[in-house]
Write a protein that holds these residues in place. Structure first.
Motif, PDB file in Angstrom:
ATOM      1  N   GLY A 332       0.782  -1.233   0.000  1.00 56.66           N
ATOM      2  CA  GLY A 332       0.000   0.000   0.000  1.00 56.66           C
ATOM      3  C   GLY A 332       0.811   1.279   0.000  1.00 56.66           C
ATOM      4  O   GLY A 332       0.272   2.340   0.279  1.00 56.66           O
ATOM      5  N   ALA A 333       2.113   1.184  -0.331  1.00 57.46           N
ATOM      6  CA  ALA A 333       2.924   2.411  -0.403  1.00 57.46           C
ATOM      7  C   ALA A 333       3.311   2.691  -1.843  1.00 57.46           C
ATOM      8  O   ALA A 333       3.732   1.784  -2.567  1.00 57.46           O
ATOM      9  CB  ALA A 333       4.180   2.265   0.445  1.00 57.46           C
ATOM     10  N   ILE A 334       3.140   3.949  -2.257  1.00 56.09           N
ATOM     11  CA  ILE A 334       3.685   4.403  -3.535  1.00 56.09           C
ATOM     12  C   ILE A 334       4.906   5.230  -3.170  1.00 56.09           C
ATOM     13  O   ILE A 334       4.792   6.233  -2.453  1.00 56.09           O
ATOM     14  CB  ILE A 334       2.670   5.280  -4.307  1.00 56.09           C
ATOM     15  CG1 ILE A 334       1.395   4.492  -4.626  1.00 56.09           C
ATOM     16  CG2 ILE A 334       3.308   5.821  -5.582  1.00 56.09           C
ATOM     17  CD1 ILE A 334       0.273   5.345  -5.229  1.00 56.09           C
ATOM     18  N   ILE A 335       6.078   4.783  -3.614  1.00 57.73           N
ATOM     19  CA  ILE A 335       7.318   5.446  -3.202  1.00 57.73           C
ATOM     20  C   ILE A 335       7.990   6.079  -4.416  1.00 57.73           C
ATOM     21  O   ILE A 335       8.415   5.372  -5.337  1.00 57.73           O
ATOM     22  CB  ILE A 335       8.287   4.430  -2.546  1.00 57.73           C
ATOM     23  CG1 ILE A 335       7.578   3.691  -1.401  1.00 57.73           C
ATOM     24  CG2 ILE A 335       9.552   5.131  -2.049  1.00 57.73           C
ATOM     25  CD1 ILE A 335       8.287   2.417  -0.957  1.00 57.73           C
ATOM     26  N   ILE A 336       8.076   7.407  -4.405  1.00 54.31           N
ATOM     27  CA  ILE A 336       8.777   8.121  -5.477  1.00 54.31           C
ATOM     28  C   ILE A 336      10.119   8.554  -4.907  1.00 54.31           C
ATOM     29  O   ILE A 336      10.171   9.242  -3.890  1.00 54.31           O
ATOM     30  CB  ILE A 336       7.988   9.376  -5.920  1.00 54.31           C
ATOM     31  CG1 ILE A 336       6.557   9.003  -6.328  1.00 54.31           C
ATOM     32  CG2 ILE A 336       8.703  10.091  -7.055  1.00 54.31           C
ATOM     33  CD1 ILE A 336       5.638  10.219  -6.518  1.00 54.31           C
ATOM     34  N   ALA A 337      11.210   8.111  -5.526  1.00 52.37           N
ATOM     35  CA  ALA A 337      12.534   8.468  -5.013  1.00 52.37           C
ATOM     36  C   ALA A 337      13.541   8.502  -6.151  1.00 52.37           C
ATOM     37  O   ALA A 337      13.346   7.873  -7.195  1.00 52.37           O
ATOM     38  CB  ALA A 337      12.979   7.463  -3.952  1.00 52.37           C
ATOM     39  N   GLY A 338      14.629   9.241  -5.944  1.00 48.09           N
ATOM     40  CA  GLY A 338      15.685   9.315  -6.953  1.00 48.09           C
ATOM     41  C   GLY A 338      16.734   8.244  -6.706  1.00 48.09           C
ATOM     42  O   GLY A 338      16.735   7.601  -5.659  1.00 48.09           O
ATOM     43  N   SER A 339      17.616   7.994  -7.641  1.00 50.18           N
ATOM     44  CA  SER A 339      17.669   8.725  -8.888  1.00 50.18           C
ATOM     45  C   SER A 339      16.721   8.120  -9.922  1.00 50.18           C
ATOM     46  O   SER A 339      16.285   6.990  -9.781  1.00 50.18           O
ATOM     47  CB  SER A 339      19.097   8.712  -9.438  1.00 50.18           C
ATOM     48  OG  SER A 339      19.355   7.496 -10.105  1.00 50.18           O
ATOM     49  N   GLY A 340      16.448   8.912 -10.947  1.00 56.27           N
ATOM     50  CA  GLY A 340      15.510   8.499 -11.981  1.00 56.27           C
ATOM     51  C   GLY A 340      15.947   7.277 -12.766  1.00 56.27           C
ATOM     52  O   GLY A 340      15.125   6.601 -13.378  1.00 56.27           O
ATOM     53  N   MET A 341      17.272   6.990 -12.797  1.00 53.13           N
ATOM     54  CA  MET A 341      17.763   5.815 -13.518  1.00 53.13           C
ATOM     55  C   MET A 341      18.209   4.726 -12.548  1.00 53.13           C
ATOM     56  O   MET A 341      18.894   3.783 -12.941  1.00 53.13           O
ATOM     57  CB  MET A 341      18.911   6.191 -14.451  1.00 53.13           C
ATOM     58  CG  MET A 341      18.491   7.147 -15.556  1.00 53.13           C
ATOM     59  SD  MET A 341      19.780   7.319 -16.790  1.00 53.13           S
ATOM     60  CE  MET A 341      19.266   8.823 -17.608  1.00 53.13           C
ATOM     61  N   ALA A 342      17.840   4.882 -11.272  1.00 53.61           N
ATOM     62  CA  ALA A 342      18.149   3.885 -10.238  1.00 53.61           C
ATOM     63  C   ALA A 342      19.639   3.553 -10.168  1.00 53.61           C
ATOM     64  O   ALA A 342      20.012   2.456  -9.799  1.00 53.61           O
ATOM     65  CB  ALA A 342      17.331   2.607 -10.462  1.00 53.61           C
ATOM     66  N   ASN A 343      20.497   4.518 -10.528  1.00 56.73           N
ATOM     67  CA  ASN A 343      21.934   4.249 -10.418  1.00 56.73           C
ATOM     68  C   ASN A 343      22.530   4.905  -9.171  1.00 56.73           C
ATOM     69  O   ASN A 343      23.734   5.076  -9.051  1.00 56.73           O
ATOM     70  CB  ASN A 343      22.694   4.678 -11.685  1.00 56.73           C
ATOM     71  CG  ASN A 343      22.347   6.079 -12.118  1.00 56.73           C
ATOM     72  OD1 ASN A 343      21.348   6.633 -11.670  1.00 56.73           O
ATOM     73  ND2 ASN A 343      23.138   6.675 -12.973  1.00 56.73           N
ATOM     74  N   GLY A 344      21.696   5.261  -8.245  1.00 57.10           N
ATOM     75  CA  GLY A 344      22.149   5.847  -6.985  1.00 57.10           C
ATOM     76  C   GLY A 344      20.934   6.348  -6.242  1.00 57.10           C
ATOM     77  O   GLY A 344      19.797   6.165  -6.700  1.00 57.10           O
ATOM     78  N   GLY A 345      21.164   6.951  -5.078  1.00 58.55           N
ATOM     79  CA  GLY A 345      20.063   7.593  -4.364  1.00 58.55           C
ATOM     80  C   GLY A 345      19.237   6.631  -3.526  1.00 58.55           C
ATOM     81  O   GLY A 345      19.514   5.434  -3.434  1.00 58.55           O
ATOM     82  N   ARG A 346      18.185   7.181  -2.929  1.00 58.77           N
ATOM     83  CA  ARG A 346      17.377   6.428  -1.966  1.00 58.77           C
ATOM     84  C   ARG A 346      16.556   5.313  -2.591  1.00 58.77           C
ATOM     85  O   ARG A 346      16.157   4.378  -1.903  1.00 58.77           O
ATOM     86  CB  ARG A 346      16.439   7.388  -1.228  1.00 58.77           C
ATOM     87  CG  ARG A 346      17.184   8.290  -0.269  1.00 58.77           C
ATOM     88  CD  ARG A 346      16.202   9.131   0.508  1.00 58.77           C
ATOM     89  NE  ARG A 346      16.906   9.937   1.501  1.00 58.77           N
ATOM     90  CZ  ARG A 346      16.294  10.778   2.325  1.00 58.77           C
ATOM     91  NH1 ARG A 346      14.981  10.927   2.258  1.00 58.77           N
ATOM     92  NH2 ARG A 346      16.975  11.473   3.200  1.00 58.77           N
ATOM     93  N   ILE A 347      16.287   5.404  -3.885  1.00 59.96           N
ATOM     94  CA  ILE A 347      15.480   4.351  -4.514  1.00 59.96           C
ATOM     95  C   ILE A 347      16.160   2.992  -4.328  1.00 59.96           C
ATOM     96  O   ILE A 347      15.491   1.954  -4.256  1.00 59.96           O
ATOM     97  CB  ILE A 347      15.226   4.659  -6.027  1.00 59.96           C
ATOM     98  CG1 ILE A 347      14.118   3.774  -6.608  1.00 59.96           C
ATOM     99  CG2 ILE A 347      16.478   4.497  -6.866  1.00 59.96           C
ATOM    100  CD1 ILE A 347      12.738   4.067  -6.143  1.00 59.96           C
ATOM    101  N   LEU A 348      17.491   2.985  -4.205  1.00 60.72           N
ATOM    102  CA  LEU A 348      18.222   1.710  -4.065  1.00 60.72           C
ATOM    103  C   LEU A 348      17.816   0.991  -2.783  1.00 60.72           C
ATOM    104  O   LEU A 348      17.672  -0.239  -2.773  1.00 60.72           O
ATOM    105  CB  LEU A 348      19.732   1.958  -4.077  1.00 60.72           C
ATOM    106  CG  LEU A 348      20.303   2.491  -5.399  1.00 60.72           C
ATOM    107  CD1 LEU A 348      21.816   2.658  -5.300  1.00 60.72           C
ATOM    108  CD2 LEU A 348      19.953   1.564  -6.563  1.00 60.72           C
ATOM    109  N   HIS A 349      17.625   1.735  -1.685  1.00 57.34           N
ATOM    110  CA  HIS A 349      17.208   1.100  -0.427  1.00 57.34           C
ATOM    111  C   HIS A 349      15.838   0.458  -0.589  1.00 57.34           C
ATOM    112  O   HIS A 349      15.584  -0.640  -0.107  1.00 57.34           O
ATOM    113  CB  HIS A 349      17.163   2.130   0.709  1.00 57.34           C
ATOM    114  CG  HIS A 349      18.507   2.698   0.997  1.00 57.34           C
ATOM    115  ND1 HIS A 349      19.460   2.000   1.700  1.00 57.34           N
ATOM    116  CD2 HIS A 349      19.082   3.868   0.642  1.00 57.34           C
ATOM    117  CE1 HIS A 349      20.555   2.722   1.785  1.00 57.34           C
ATOM    118  NE2 HIS A 349      20.361   3.860   1.141  1.00 57.34           N
ATOM    119  N   HIS A 350      14.953   1.142  -1.296  1.00 58.62           N
ATOM    120  CA  HIS A 350      13.604   0.602  -1.481  1.00 58.62           C
ATOM    121  C   HIS A 350      13.628  -0.596  -2.426  1.00 58.62           C
ATOM    122  O   HIS A 350      12.857  -1.535  -2.264  1.00 58.62           O
ATOM    123  CB  HIS A 350      12.665   1.693  -1.983  1.00 58.62           C
ATOM    124  CG  HIS A 350      12.645   2.880  -1.074  1.00 58.62           C
ATOM    125  ND1 HIS A 350      12.297   2.763   0.253  1.00 58.62           N
ATOM    126  CD2 HIS A 350      12.981   4.176  -1.268  1.00 58.62           C
ATOM    127  CE1 HIS A 350      12.407   3.963   0.824  1.00 58.62           C
ATOM    128  NE2 HIS A 350      12.823   4.824  -0.079  1.00 58.62           N
TER     129      HIS A 350
END
Ligand code: ZN
Length: 461
Positions: A332-350
């Motif tokens: 039930g979570a929609i998570i928007i996080a960077g970076s946009g190409m998933a080559n760094g940033g918080r999206i990696l943790h998710h």
């Protein structure tokens, strides 16, 4: 008037063009954009190279918009001695400060990390520039609203027109020596949410036009939005989270806009929406107090309920702890996080939390460059490496193609089509394949031979 091309001539990043104009004996040098090259490690290393001109000779800088590939080297120019005015549209100036501070803190932490691990005898790494250099650069910024003609020197005038690409993005008009130059900056597509359409310009002696998507047309935006709604439905039925890698400026705000617009239809209130990026949060604030730059449709969305940037279930996370807390949410979570190409940033943790879950969905809403984790996932990799560990990919990967912030081939042809008579045309900011295709179309339609400029080339009007 002469224009010398130094960057973004045959590639898509590192915008840097030099205009020489003015009275004989008092020639002025005006730089258009001062962007960073982005992509391979080699291209990024080239940002520390000397500028291809004498920095002391530059009299003024005019920036088209706040993307790093258009402004990323501005603090370096100042650090190396540039003392002139930096002209920017008002919202661009605000976004520029956020973007450059982020760029400086990345450079500072990269240098720190390197210096901590450096071998005995290895030279200490200096950051490309620091937050202090950004403050120095921002002190030289002078703002100009859209549609206001301003003399920046005796005999040289400029004006900004809305380019519809990101908030504050501008087409630059420059008058000097009895001639007129138009620099498109980056042009948005027609009908982009929140922003107005790119301003048609009718007169010019020379046009510098971007050509990022000169060889293709985007998928229909309306279809894309339906697709996005369907993915959310599917993810809800599967009982998983939805991860959306997105850059901080533009796409993140656009997604929130679609959520507000389709709030009821998509049954959004059952979700928790996380914008997991302090920078995107700051950008949301800048967008939030520039309603005067919105198009009519967006004004209507904001008058309705809920406000896209204040959705009742929106969490804009700041510190790392808050970001980590999202790990506890399994559905039930929609998570928007960077970076946009998933080559760094918080999206990696998710990703680490969700890659192995069959019920989770990953939605790409932008271009995925070669060599990035995003590209590997789009290409269907079964195993991927994140932070040095291998993860099995069980989650469902979607690519939603119609949300580009750039005009496509149709849009570029239409924008150039407004000029009458047709001026000389230089194509910048596009790979050769895109530029050649666009030049071919324009040659056939208008009988104009567009110049595919190369670094070091000069054009005179
Ligand atoms: Zn841009």
């Amino acid at each position: 008037m002469r224009v010398k091309f130094h960057g973004a001539a045959g590639e898509v990043t590192g915008s840097l063009h030099l205009v020489e104009a003015g009275k004989p004996g008092a020639i002025k040098h005006v730089l258009l954009d001062c962007g960073m090259s982005q992509g391979s490690a080699e291209m990024e290393a080239s940002n520390a190279d000397p500028f291809p001109f004498d920095v002391d000779s530059i009299d003024a800088l005019v920036v088209s918009h706040a993307h790093i590939d258009h402004i990323g080297r501005v603090p370096l120019l100042v650090k190396r001695g540039f003392r002139g005015a930096i002209w920017a549209q008002e919202a661009t100036a605000e976004l520029m400060s956020i973007m450059l501070l982020d760029s400086a803190s990345l450079a500072e932490s990269d240098a720190e990390r390197f210096n901590r691990r450096r071998e005995h005898g290895e030279a200490e790494m200096q950051p490309l520039y620091t937050k202090d250099d950004v403050a120095d650069a921002m002190a030289q910024v002078r703002t100009l609203p859209y549609d206001t003609r301003e003399a920046i020197f005796d005999g040289i005038e400029i004006a900004f027109r809305d380019a519809g690409h990101i908030l504050g993005s501008s087409i630059v008009e420059l008058w000097a020596d009895g001639k007129k130059l138009v620099f498109s900056g980056d042009l948005g597509p027609k009908g982009t949410p929140i922003l107005r359409d790119p301003t048609p310009i009718r007169e010019a002696d020379l046009v510098l036009m971007e050509s990022t998507y000169g060889d293709r047309n985007h998928k229909d935006r309306a279809e894309t939005i339906v697709e996005l709604g369907n993915i959310l439905d599917e993810a809800w039925r599967d009982g998983g989270n939805v991860l959306i890698p997105a850059f901080a400026v533009g796409r993140s705000q656009e997604l929130l806009y679609w959520f507000a617009k389709h709030w009821d239809e998509w049954n959004l209130s059952r979700w928790q929406v996380f914008l997991d990026s302090p920078m995107a949060g700051k950008v949301v604030q800048v967008y939030g107090h520039h309603h005067e730059l919105f198009d009519e449709e967006a004004q209507a969305v904001w008058r309705g309920k809920p406000n896209p940037f204040a959705l009742p279930n929106l969490h804009i996370t700041q510190g790392a702890e808050e970001s980590m807390a999202i790990n506890q949410v399994e559905r039930g979570a929609i998570i928007i996080a960077g970076s946009g190409m998933a080559n760094g940033g918080r999206i990696l943790h998710h990703l680490k939390q969700n890659l192995g879950r069959r019920e989770a969905h990953l939605v790409f809403v932008g271009y995925q460059g070669a060599g990035t984790l995003g590209r590997r996932l789009v290409d269907g990799a079964k195993w991927v490496r994140v932070h040095g560990r291998d993860y099995r990919v069980n989650l469902q990967v979607h690519t939603v193609g119609g949300l580009s912030a750039h005009a496509d081939q149709h849009g570029l042809l239409e924008w150039y089509g407004h000029f009458e008579p047709k001026p000389a045309l230089a194509l910048v900011h596009g790979e050769d394949k895109a530029r050649e295709a666009l030049a071919g179309e324009i040659g056939e339609r208008d009988g104009i031979e567009a110049v595919l400029v190369r670094p070091g080339m000069t054009l005179q009007v």
